[in-house]
Design a protein around this motif. Structure first.
Motif, mmCIF file in Angstrom:
data_model
loop_
_atom_site.group_PDB
_atom_site.id
_atom_site.type_symbol
_atom_site.label_atom_id
_atom_site.label_comp_id
_atom_site.label_asym_id
_atom_site.label_seq_id
_atom_site.Cartn_x
_atom_site.Cartn_y
_atom_site.Cartn_z
ATOM 1 N N LYS A 1 -1.536 0.411 8.998
ATOM 2 C CA LYS A 1 -1.751 0.597 10.423
ATOM 3 C C LYS A 1 -3.221 0.316 10.732
ATOM 4 C CE LYS A 1 -0.450 3.956 14.014
ATOM 5 N NZ LYS A 1 0.119 5.316 14.233
ATOM 6 N N LYS A 2 -3.472 -0.367 11.849
ATOM 7 C CA LYS A 2 -4.830 -0.770 12.206
ATOM 8 C C LYS A 2 -5.344 0.083 13.355
ATOM 9 C CE LYS A 2 -7.348 -5.164 12.494
ATOM 10 N NZ LYS A 2 -7.176 -6.633 12.612
ATOM 11 N N PHE A 3 -6.586 0.543 13.217
ATOM 12 C CA PHE A 3 -7.229 1.366 14.249
ATOM 13 C C PHE A 3 -8.550 0.706 14.657
ATOM 14 C CE2 PHE A 3 -4.706 4.021 11.484
ATOM 15 C CZ PHE A 3 -3.967 4.795 12.358
ATOM 16 N N TYR A 4 -8.929 0.922 15.923
ATOM 17 C CA TYR A 4 -10.118 0.261 16.457
ATOM 18 C C TYR A 4 -11.136 1.290 16.964
ATOM 19 C CZ TYR A 4 -7.117 -3.876 16.394
ATOM 20 O OH TYR A 4 -6.287 -4.884 15.998
ATOM 21 N N THR B 1 -19.846 2.235 16.146
ATOM 22 C CA THR B 1 -18.441 2.424 15.746
ATOM 23 C C THR B 1 -18.036 1.397 14.687
ATOM 24 O OG1 THR B 1 -17.576 0.964 17.464
ATOM 25 C CG2 THR B 1 -17.774 3.304 18.007
ATOM 26 N N ILE B 2 -17.000 1.744 13.929
ATOM 27 C CA ILE B 2 -16.320 0.786 13.061
ATOM 28 C C ILE B 2 -15.387 -0.021 13.960
ATOM 29 C CG2 ILE B 2 -14.647 0.522 11.177
ATOM 30 C CD1 ILE B 2 -17.371 1.392 10.202
ATOM 31 N N ALA B 3 -15.556 -1.333 13.972
ATOM 32 C CA ALA B 3 -14.786 -2.184 14.880
ATOM 33 C C ALA B 3 -13.282 -2.042 14.627
ATOM 34 C CB ALA B 3 -15.215 -3.640 14.732
ATOM 35 N N PHE B 4 -12.917 -2.071 13.350
ATOM 36 C CA PHE B 4 -11.505 -1.831 13.009
ATOM 37 C C PHE B 4 -11.411 -1.331 11.571
ATOM 38 C CE2 PHE B 4 -11.912 -6.037 11.128
ATOM 39 C CZ PHE B 4 -11.165 -5.925 9.959
ATOM 40 N N LYS C 1 -6.406 7.496 15.841
ATOM 41 C CA LYS C 1 -7.819 7.300 15.533
ATOM 42 C C LYS C 1 -8.591 8.610 15.530
ATOM 43 C CE LYS C 1 -10.600 5.653 18.598
ATOM 44 N NZ LYS C 1 -11.284 4.724 19.536
ATOM 45 N N ASN C 2 -8.058 9.596 16.221
ATOM 46 C CA ASN C 2 -8.725 10.906 16.237
ATOM 47 C C ASN C 2 -8.627 11.625 14.905
ATOM 48 O OD1 ASN C 2 -9.372 10.581 18.970
ATOM 49 N ND2 ASN C 2 -7.408 11.426 19.627
ATOM 50 N N ASN C 3 -7.714 11.168 14.038
ATOM 51 C CA ASN C 3 -7.577 11.774 12.716
ATOM 52 C C ASN C 3 -8.471 11.109 11.684
ATOM 53 O OD1 ASN C 3 -4.202 11.616 13.644
ATOM 54 N ND2 ASN C 3 -5.331 13.557 13.526
ATOM 55 N N ILE C 4 -9.223 10.069 12.094
ATOM 56 C CA ILE C 4 -10.060 9.319 11.156
ATOM 57 C C ILE C 4 -11.527 9.638 11.426
ATOM 58 C CG2 ILE C 4 -10.655 7.025 10.303
ATOM 59 C CD1 ILE C 4 -7.962 6.062 11.413
ATOM 60 N N ILE C 5 -12.209 10.044 10.404
ATOM 61 C CA ILE C 5 -13.641 10.373 10.521
ATOM 62 C C ILE C 5 -14.429 9.470 9.577
ATOM 63 C CG2 ILE C 5 -15.405 12.161 10.190
ATOM 64 C CD1 ILE C 5 -13.214 14.232 10.732
ATOM 65 N N VAL C 6 -15.510 8.879 10.096
ATOM 66 C CA VAL C 6 -16.432 8.101 9.263
ATOM 67 C C VAL C 6 -17.762 8.833 9.260
ATOM 68 C CG1 VAL C 6 -17.492 5.860 8.848
ATOM 69 C CG2 VAL C 6 -15.264 5.983 9.970
ATOM 70 N N ARG C 7 -18.132 9.343 8.093
ATOM 71 C CA ARG C 7 -19.374 10.111 7.987
ATOM 72 C C ARG C 7 -20.251 9.494 6.912
ATOM 73 N NH1 ARG C 7 -17.662 15.275 7.456
ATOM 74 N NH2 ARG C 7 -17.985 15.668 9.694
ATOM 75 N N PHE D 1 -11.990 -2.794 6.451
ATOM 76 C CA PHE D 1 -12.679 -2.367 7.672
ATOM 77 C C PHE D 1 -13.868 -3.284 7.919
ATOM 78 C CE2 PHE D 1 -14.810 -0.270 4.217
ATOM 79 C CZ PHE D 1 -16.151 -0.298 4.553
ATOM 80 N N LYS D 2 -14.364 -3.260 9.155
ATOM 81 C CA LYS D 2 -15.588 -3.980 9.547
ATOM 82 C C LYS D 2 -16.245 -3.236 10.699
ATOM 83 C CE LYS D 2 -14.502 -8.709 8.080
ATOM 84 N NZ LYS D 2 -14.308 -10.106 8.504
#
Length: 267
Positions: free
Chosen positions: A175-178, A199-202, A217-223, A255-256
Motif C-alpha cells: 500500500k502506498k502513502f503520501y 515530509t516523505i513524498a511517498f 498515513k496517521n499510523n505511520i511515523i517517521v522519526r 520511499f522517497k
C-alpha cells in the motif's frame, strides 16, 4: 455370471408370470425364492438379448407357465478391468480475508478401481469429498474415505483412509502513502531545527492483508534522531527504513526522498 464379466445397464429384474395348475400347488409357490436363470457364461460382451423361456424358471413340475413379461432381457455386458488411478482433492469457497490456500498433499495419492472396461478406460482421476475452506485458515490434517466414483465402478479396497494435509499462507499486500511528516529530534535543540522537505513524498508499506487494509498515513511515523551538533549551514542527513515506526507485522519496501536537509532556524 463369470467374475470377469459385469452387467452395466439397468434392467427389469422382476418378471410377471402367469401360471395354471392345482390351486394348492400354486399357493405354495414362494415368489421370493422363484428365479429365472439366465446363462451368460459364454463370455460374450456387448449389448445382448436373452429370451426368457419357461424352462429357465424353476417351478413345480405340474405348474404350467402361460405367459412371461418381459420375455426378452436386454443386457449390456462388459469385461471387468482393474486400474490404478490418481486421487485428487477439490475445494469450495475462499479462505478468510488475508489468507489463501498454499498447498495440499494426499497419502496415498492413488487408488485401485474395478469396473467395466469401457468406463474404466475413460476414468483418469478420482476425487475425495470436496472441502469447504471458507472459514478455515489454519493448517490441518484429516483422514477421509474415497467414495465409489459411480454405480458400476468401485474402489478395490474401500477400507483405506486417505490422509490429506492442507496448508494456508498469509497474503501480503503493498500500500502506498503520501506526504508523511518527518519528526527530527535532538536532545538540546529540537525546536530550533528546520528541515527540508518536511515530509516523505511517498512510502510503500507491505503487510498482511487483514492488517494493512486498516492502515492510514496517521499510523505511520517517521522519526529521525540527530545526535550530532547542528551547524548554521545546511546539513544533509539520510533517512533509513528503520526510521519508520510501524506495527510489527508491517515493513517498508520503498520511499522517497532518502535524504533531507536540516539547519538551525534563523530567528
Amino acid at each position: 455370471k463369470p467374475k470377469h464379466l459385469i452387467i452395466t445397464n439397468d434392467f427389469e429384474d422382476k418378471l410377471l408370470i402367469k401360471v395354471s395348475g392345482q390351486v394348492g400347488r400354486i399357493k405354495r409357490i414362494n415368489e421370493s425364492l422363484t428365479y429365472a436363470k439366465v446363462n451368460i457364461r459364454d463370455g460374450q460382451t456387448g449389448y445382448l438379448s436373452y429370451q426368457i423361456t419357461p424352462d429357465k424358471i424353476d417351478l413345480p413340475y405340474d405348474v404350467d407357465i402361460l405367459s412371461i413379461k418381459p420375455s426378452i432381457l436386454f443386457l449390456n455386458i462388459d469385461e471387468v478391468k482393474v486400474k490404478k488411478v490418481p486421487v485428487r482433492l477439490q475445494f469450495s469457497g475462499q479462505a478468510p480475508l488475508g489468507y489463501s490456500l498454499a498447498d495440499y498433499s494426499i497419502t496415498p495419492n492413488f487408488a485401485d478401481v474395478k469396473g467395466p472396461e469401457n468406463e474404466i478406460n475413460k476414468l483418469n482421476e478420482l476425487f475425495l469429498p470436496t472441502i469447504d475452506i471458507s472459514e478455515r485458515f489454519r493448517d490441518f490434517e484429516e483422514a477421509v474415505i474415497l467414495p465409489n466414483p459411480s454405480s458400476n465402478i468401485s474402489i478395490v479396497d474401500n477400507s483405506i483412509r486417505y490422509k490429506i494435509s492442507v496448508k494456508f499462507k498469509v497474503n501480503y499486500l503493498k500500500k502506498k502513502f503520501y506526504n508523511i511528516p518527518i519528526a527530527i529530534t535532538n536532545d538540546n535543540v529540537t525546536s530550533d531545527i528546520e528541515i527540508f522537505p518536511e515530509t516523505i513524498a511517498f512510502v510503500v508499506i507491505e503487510g498482511p492483508e487483514e492488517v494493512i487494509r486498516d492502515v492510514s498515513k496517521n499510523n505511520i511515523i517517521v522519526r529521525k534522531d540527530i545526535s550530532f551538533p547542528i551547524d548554521e549551514e545546511n546539513s544533509k542527513i539520510e533517512i533509513f527504513k528503520d526510521d519508520f515506526i510501524l506495527q510489527k507485522s508491517l515493513r517498508v519496501i520503498d520511499f522517497k526522498p532518502k535524504e533531507v536537509m536540516i539547519k538551525k532556524k534563523e530567528w
